[in-house]
Design an enzyme around this catalytic site. Structure first.
Site, mmCIF file in Angstrom:
data_model
loop_
_atom_site.group_PDB
_atom_site.id
_atom_site.type_symbol
_atom_site.label_atom_id
_atom_site.label_comp_id
_atom_site.label_asym_id
_atom_site.label_seq_id
_atom_site.Cartn_x
_atom_site.Cartn_y
_atom_site.Cartn_z
ATOM 1 N N SER A 180 11.360 -13.140 -1.543
ATOM 2 C CA SER A 180 12.702 -12.932 -2.077
ATOM 3 C C SER A 180 13.743 -13.397 -1.071
ATOM 4 O O SER A 180 13.434 -13.619 0.108
ATOM 5 C CB SER A 180 12.928 -11.451 -2.416
ATOM 6 N N GLY A 181 14.985 -13.507 -1.521
ATOM 7 C CA GLY A 181 16.081 -13.926 -0.662
ATOM 8 C C GLY A 181 16.932 -12.783 -0.156
ATOM 9 O O GLY A 181 18.053 -13.012 0.327
ATOM 10 N N ASN A 212 0.965 0.609 5.683
ATOM 11 C CA ASN A 212 1.585 -0.062 4.541
ATOM 12 C C ASN A 212 2.402 -1.231 5.076
ATOM 13 O O ASN A 212 3.346 -1.013 5.837
ATOM 14 C CB ASN A 212 2.491 0.927 3.785
ATOM 15 N N GLY A 213 2.043 -2.469 4.721
ATOM 16 C CA GLY A 213 2.856 -3.583 5.168
ATOM 17 C C GLY A 213 2.054 -4.829 5.502
ATOM 18 O O GLY A 213 0.886 -4.976 5.105
ATOM 19 N N GLU A 214 2.708 -5.712 6.231
ATOM 20 C CA GLU A 214 2.081 -6.948 6.689
ATOM 21 C C GLU A 214 2.566 -7.248 8.110
ATOM 22 O O GLU A 214 3.772 -7.192 8.384
ATOM 23 C CB GLU A 214 2.466 -8.140 5.793
ATOM 24 N N LEU A 236 -3.328 -2.212 -1.958
ATOM 25 C CA LEU A 236 -3.140 -3.425 -2.727
ATOM 26 C C LEU A 236 -3.702 -4.554 -1.877
ATOM 27 O O LEU A 236 -3.152 -4.887 -0.824
ATOM 28 C CB LEU A 236 -1.657 -3.662 -3.034
ATOM 29 N N ILE A 268 15.458 -13.898 -14.170
ATOM 30 C CA ILE A 268 15.937 -13.080 -15.278
ATOM 31 C C ILE A 268 17.218 -13.700 -15.810
ATOM 32 O O ILE A 268 18.106 -14.095 -15.040
ATOM 33 C CB ILE A 268 16.217 -11.636 -14.818
ATOM 34 N N CYS A 297 0.825 -1.195 0.000
ATOM 35 C CA CYS A 297 0.000 0.000 0.000
ATOM 36 C C CYS A 297 0.862 1.249 0.000
ATOM 37 O O CYS A 297 2.090 1.202 -0.017
ATOM 38 C CB CYS A 297 -0.907 0.011 1.232
#
Length: 640
Positions: A363-364, A75-77, A51, A291, A2
């Site tokens: 992600s790492g 904004n976040g989790e 979002l 990628i 968000c």
């Protein structure tokens, strides 16, 4: 994920400009394409872009408590929200939704400013408590989510998830901070808490800012730091087993979502470990995205495919066969500040690829800082051993003189570059590490800047950023000391900023299990030799992941997520760099000694020296001046 934005009259009850607040919010629509909302009352305006990830049908913001005396934009989790719900219900709190947002509201009511100590996750939020006449801003412990703020001349506090929203405010001055410019050309980014603008600041990771009506702004207050407190481990085998369990727990917590979920897979140890743990925790194949590059020196896609096959993922790959320099101007508008990490280009592309299939990606990021993966850590530890053997009174003058006299040989392997080694030996610990990471050293920056700009610095030097953090470091041994410095600077300022902007440009949420603060705390206390053993970084991590990943992935040479910068500078970027060196934004700024800029360009194209990193940083600064700073307010408002 968000976006949040707010206007707060710290001393009065003036009505916030509703249309301005909406324009500021709309400028960050990419962060929250699923909806928006706002709250207005005398002296305060809050707005939010959403979002939808958890409790998609509910969870709209701003969110309130029962009597609307507390209002939140966030904004976040919060990954441990379900256990917090159970605890807060025992105190009598009633929940209307099934989302993590409401947990923050009730946690504030129950624990006040200490509520942040209960949260396990990534977050930046603003909460207004009308009864206490208090505005409370907070940012997560490691700095995964951003928060910018500025105190304006008329006593208004403005804050937002991105600097571009602040730039829309007519009272926001666009004066550059000379110290931030000095820091940028040393680090390639502007470290917290500065921004490129003198009037704006970033709330540092692990800090809160409490503003009471009628009071001053005050200083941000820390609530957490990486402890580097020794932890008890019986053996390497026991530590590896516990590391696996802790990582699996961090990954499992980040799999809660009501939307499609996947992972980035570079083929490196960190992202591969996250994917392997996801495969252990889920019944469905993991969606992975990678990628590839035509230039084999930078292409890791074969390793990514090996891991994807090993873990039976649904693998998706995007191959970049040519240069991707057409993104440069787009990146400048995304980052709002000059940002010289060239891996921002492939990061943008892998986020674009991922968003075609998922809304959340793991992600790492953080593994190199946590587990000693960078080659510079090995060199620093070795040089510290050498420095300890020679008294400083002898070492500094002798090594400095020898380093000055010895010829430069950048083409040789590092152990044979006696000039660099001797110069490092002449410096103190922080000075040596700073020199190893700086994209332009002290001498180059001195020659780069104009006399008037150097005068405006008043003697300030970018190394002071590291010295400030080193003075507060709880770490004792040489390896932990530089890990701490990177966790405070490079990780939030470069790595996490890069991923946040690139992912949010596509409305993609990225979660980072290796930066779970409980995992980071535990890893920080492990014996240094378990992280860096001889010349092997991530020693314990590789031992822990051996049952889950192929040896070819665990023990391959580290490549990093990079682009062929020297080739791009010599090829498609050459005309643009030549124009920058002649006239335009760089020359008009008054910051630079343009004769030296032209010297850098000439030496690069004559094959005398490789200045590609410095030239890329100058090119990105030029883009910032033209695409962000020089944009008239009206153009920004139309874009919003």
């Amino acid at each position: 994920m968000c976006a949040i934005v707010g206007l707060f009259d710290m001393h009065g009850m003036s009505e916030p400009d509703h249309s301005l607040l909406e324009r500021m919010n709309a400028s960050m629509r990419h962060r929250g394409p699923d909806g928006g909302g706002s709250h207005h009352e005398p002296g305060l305006g809050l707005a939010h872009r959403r979002l939808s990830v958890i409790d998609v049908s509910a969870g709209h913001q701003p969110m309130y408590n029962e009597d609307h005396s507390v209002v939140l934009v966030y904004n976040g989790e919060i990954y441990n929200f379900q256990s917090l719900v159970r605890e807060l219900r025992q105190y009598g709190h009633v929940f209307r939704t099934h989302c993590d947002t409401e947990v923050i509201v009730h946690a504030w009511e129950q624990w006040g400013v200490r509520c942040v100590e209960r949260f396990r996750g990534m977050f930046a939020f603003a909460l207004w408590d009308r009864n206490a006449q208090t505005l409370f801003l907070a940012r997560d412990r490691l700095g995964v989510k951003p928060l910018y703020y500025a105190q304006l001349d008329h006593g208004q506090l403005v804050f937002a998830s991105e600097l571009k929203a602040l730039l829309l405010h007519p009272a926001m001055r666009r004066t550059l901070d000379p110290m931030a410019v000095e820091e940028y050309f040393a680090y390639g980014y502007v470290p917290d808490p500065r921004t490129i603008l003198a009037q704006a600041r970033k709330l540092p990771p692990g800090h809160t800012l409490c503003v009471r009506k009628g009071g001053g702004l005050g200083a941000p207050q820390p609530y957490w730091d990486v402890p580097f407190a020794p932890v008890a481990v019986a053996s390497e085998a026991q530590a590896a087993e516990e590391l696996t369990a802790r990582l699996a727990d961090a990954v499992r917590m980040r799999l809660v979502a009501d939307v499609p979920l996947g992972a980035f897979l570079s083929g490196g140890v960190d992202s591969s470990a996250v994917v392997a743990m996801m495969a252990q925790c889920t019944h469905e194949p993991v969606n992975t995205c990678a990628i590839g590059f035509a230039d084999q020196r930078y292409d890791e896609s074969a390793y990514a495919r090996l891991v994807a096959s090993h873990c039976a993922t649904r693998h998706h790959e995007l191959r970049l066969d040519g240069d991707d320099t057409g993104l440069i101007d787009r990146l400048a508008t995304l980052y709002d500040e000059p940002f010289a990490d060239s891996s921002a280009l492939p990061t943008y592309r892998v986020c674009q690829l991922a968003r075609q299939r998922v809304t959340v990606a793991l992600s790492g990021d953080g593994g190199d800082e946590n587990l000693a993966g960078y080659a510079r850590y090995r060199w620093h530890v070795q040089e510290e051993r050498w420095r300890a053997r020679i008294p400083a009174l002898l070492r500094r003058p002798v090594c400095a003189a020898l380093g000055h006299a010895y010829p430069r040989a950048p083409w040789l392997p590092r152990p044979l570059r006696a000039k660099a080694t001797l110069q490092a030996m002449a410096r103190d610990t922080i000075g040596a590490y700073f020199h190893s990471i700086a994209i332009m050293d002290d001498d180059a920056r001195t020659r780069l800047f104009s006399p008037s700009f150097k005068a405006s610095l008043g003697g300030y030097r970018a190394i002071d950023v590291l010295r400030r953090h080193a003075a507060a470091s709880p770490a004792a041994d040489p390896l932990s000391q530089v890990q701490y410095l990177d966790l405070k600077t490079y990780l939030p300022g470069d790595i996490l900023t890069k991923v946040d902007r690139a992912s949010m440009a596509h409305g993609l949420e990225v979660r980072v299990p290796l930066l779970d603060h409980e995992l980071v705390s535990w890893i920080s206390g492990l014996p240094p030799q378990m992280k860096l053993k001889g010349n092997e970084g991530k020693h314990l991590f590789k031992l822990a992941m051996a049952p889950y990943l192929p040896d070819a992935v665990l023990h391959r040479p580290k490549m990093g997520f990079a682009v062929p910068m020297a080739g791009w500078v010599a090829g498609p970027l050459r005309p643009r760099l030549q124009r920058c060196a002649q006239d335009g934004a760089l020359a008009d700024s008054g910051i630079f000694n343009m004769d030296y800029v032209r010297q850098l360009v000439d030496e690069q194209f004559n094959g005398q020296r490789d200045h590609s990193a410095a030239l890329w940083s100058l090119l990105m600064f030029d883009c910032f001046l033209r695409q962000v700073l020089d944009q008239p307010e009206g153009a920004e408002r139309r874009a919003a």
